[in-house]
Scaffold this active site. Structure first.
Site, PDB file in Angstrom:
ATOM      1  N   CYS A 170      -4.753   2.528  -3.756  1.00 57.52           N
ATOM      2  CA  CYS A 170      -3.504   2.984  -3.128  1.00 57.52           C
ATOM      3  C   CYS A 170      -2.383   1.984  -3.369  1.00 57.52           C
ATOM      4  CB  CYS A 170      -3.699   3.221  -1.628  1.00 57.52           C
ATOM      5  SG  CYS A 170      -4.862   4.533  -1.240  1.00 57.52           S
TER       6      CYS A 170
ATOM      7  N   ASP B 290       2.961  -4.263   7.961  1.00 58.31           N
ATOM      8  CA  ASP B 290       1.674  -3.574   7.831  1.00 58.31           C
ATOM      9  C   ASP B 290       0.575  -4.618   8.036  1.00 58.31           C
ATOM     10  OD1 ASP B 290      -0.703  -2.451   6.989  1.00 58.31           O
ATOM     11  OD2 ASP B 290       0.046  -1.773   5.047  1.00 58.31           O
TER      12      ASP B 290
ATOM     13  N   GLN C  62      -4.718  -5.330   6.907  1.00 57.53           N
ATOM     14  CA  GLN C  62      -5.661  -6.290   6.343  1.00 57.53           C
ATOM     15  C   GLN C  62      -5.589  -7.655   7.021  1.00 57.53           C
ATOM     16  OE1 GLN C  62      -7.927  -5.379   4.195  1.00 57.53           O
ATOM     17  NE2 GLN C  62      -7.113  -3.364   3.689  1.00 57.53           N
TER      18      GLN C  62
ATOM     19  N   LYS D  82     -10.836  -0.797  10.204  1.00 56.61           N
ATOM     20  CA  LYS D  82     -11.035  -2.001   9.394  1.00 56.61           C
ATOM     21  C   LYS D  82     -11.441  -3.207  10.249  1.00 56.61           C
ATOM     22  CE  LYS D  82      -7.567  -0.458   6.021  1.00 56.61           C
ATOM     23  NZ  LYS D  82      -8.465  -0.015   4.941  1.00 56.61           N
TER      24      LYS D  82
ATOM     25  N   HIS E 118       0.862  -1.181   0.000  1.00 55.70           N
ATOM     26  CA  HIS E 118       0.000   0.000   0.000  1.00 55.70           C
ATOM     27  C   HIS E 118       0.901   1.233   0.000  1.00 55.70           C
ATOM     28  CE1 HIS E 118      -2.770   3.016   1.728  1.00 55.70           C
ATOM     29  NE2 HIS E 118      -3.770   2.208   1.414  1.00 55.70           N
TER      30      HIS E 118
END
Length: 411
Positions: A369, A205, A208, A231, A128
């Site tokens: 993104c 990261d 997700q 999220k 991202h």
């Protein structure tokens, strides 16, 4: 003794916990398949935020009155809940506005003071922008370089290329746990272990990953782990950075102001201990109270159950989409997360998404993104459908039916 079987979850009852899913869009029942963008909020989260403002609203860590104590206790209780959820220590968890802030915190407080000309930062093709641009900015200021590890056509990381890229000049590896476009689940535990052996600091990261699967940060063995609250059924403007204790104590503050200090004098300032050293100013207190409620909600469901449910929905969605002539799916890694990026021959992604919206279907269209990733596949944009545990198999069939309908309009 034999382990007791996990009780079956009534997913229809779970869906009823989410008020927004009951609404209509353009006169059609809403089918919300944009969960990789942001997740919906259960009533308990909405009520937690509302209850804070109605009964406890005050600033944290400043006032000695009753409301101030209640606000501080609620805020710190959410930090502890998040720490338990990730299997880390609360004092190693910096609360912030989300993954973007968290990665920038690492970039400016850890990387900027340490990187030098000739050093290298590794990122993957599937990152991202929030895990690319901060490293480019730091590289420009330090003379370091950003190098890219490529992916295979199926969307998996090229492990051989990664091993070859981890040369002695590499000081930092920034990698997504789960791709927001491809759904690829990277083997971060093994990668972080290899990087650590070579003295490479790792930034993962988890935006997700944390909402959709059990994440044990201690077992992953990274140096930094970032994630976003909105999220994972929590309010917007919430998230956190986990960091190894030795890093937090060695890093200078990213922002200056109230709360991040012990003593201020014109001759010099004494900073607070981590994690408060990195939490300048008044935080999103109500948001974090809501995020604490979201964590409790997910824990009641069980992340193993969430992952299993979403795997079932993904399998159904993928099977249905593969039956549509001219439809191309991007990212076919085994055991991927419930994210499907796709294009339909002869139809622009934005046109598909716009017409689907008129049918009550919410999906994402664009570059997500992830400009470098779409460039790899030679496309300008894709559609992305991302179901979550509160979605249904009936919604998948409704989405596919709507997709077939709008495709004929664009033919």
């Amino acid at each position: 003794m034999n382990a007791q079987p996990t009780p079956a979850i009534d997913w229809d009852a779970v869906r009823a916990d989410f008020p927004l899913l009951q609404r209509e869009v353009h006169g059609k029942p809403l089918i919300y398949f944009d969960n990789a963008n942001t997740g919906q909020k259960p009533a308990c989260v909405i009520e937690a935020v509302d209850g804070f403002y109605r009964r406890h609203n005050a600033n944290v860590s400043r006032a000695v009155h009753q409301l101030g104590s209640e606000a501080t206790d609620a805020y710190e209780a959410s930090r502890k809940a998040l720490a338990r959820f990730l299997n880390v220590r609360a004092e190693e968890l910096v609360l912030c506005s989300g993954t973007t802030f968290a990665i920038n915190l690492v970039a400016y407080s850890w990387a900027l003071p340490r990187l030098q000309p000739g050093d290298a930062i590794l990122v993957s093709r599937m990152e991202h922008h929030a895990n690319i641009v901060p490293w480019q900015l730091v590289a420009e200021r330090t003379g370091a370089v950003v190098r890219v590890v490529e992916i295979r056509d199926d969307g998996t990381l090229d492990q051989d290329a990664l091993q070859q890229a981890m040369t002695p000049d590499v000081k930092l590896l920034a990698l997504t746990h789960v791709s927001n476009v491809l759904g690829t689940v990277n083997p971060v535990r093994e990668i972080c272990r290899d990087a650590r052996r070579r003295g490479i600091v790792t930034v993962i990261d988890g935006s997700q990953a944390v909402p959709h699967r059990r994440v044990d940060v201690a077992a992953i063995g990274c140096d930094f782990y970032a994630f976003t609250g909105h999220k994972m059924c929590g309010p917007t403007g919430t998230g956190a950075l986990w960091a190894r204790r030795e890093h937090l104590h060695a890093m200078p503050p990213f922002l200056g102001g109230g709360e991040m200090i012990r003593e201020v004098a014109f001759e010099g300032t004494v900073y607070n201990d981590p994690p408060h050293r990195f939490e300048a100013g008044t935080p999103n207190i109500a948001g974090f109270v809501g995020l604490g409620a979201a964590v409790a909600y997910l824990e009641r469901l069980g992340m193993e159950q969430v992952e299993r449910r979403e795997a079932e929905l993904l399998a159904h969605l993928t099977e249905e989409l593969q039956r549509i002539d001219g439809l191309r799916i991007f990212g076919t890694a085994p055991d991927k997360a419930a994210v499907v990026a796709f294009l339909v021959e002869g139809a622009h992604a934005h046109d598909l998404a716009t017409l689907l919206d008129l049918e009550g279907v919410a999906i994402r269209s664009g570059q997500h993104c992830a400009h470098p990733l779409l460039k790899f596949y030679g496309v300008a944009a894709t559609c992305r459908a991302s179901p979550a545990f509160y979605n249904t198999h009936a919604e998948i069939e409704g989405f596919v039916s709507a997709l077939r309908k709008v495709r004929t309009l664009l033919a």
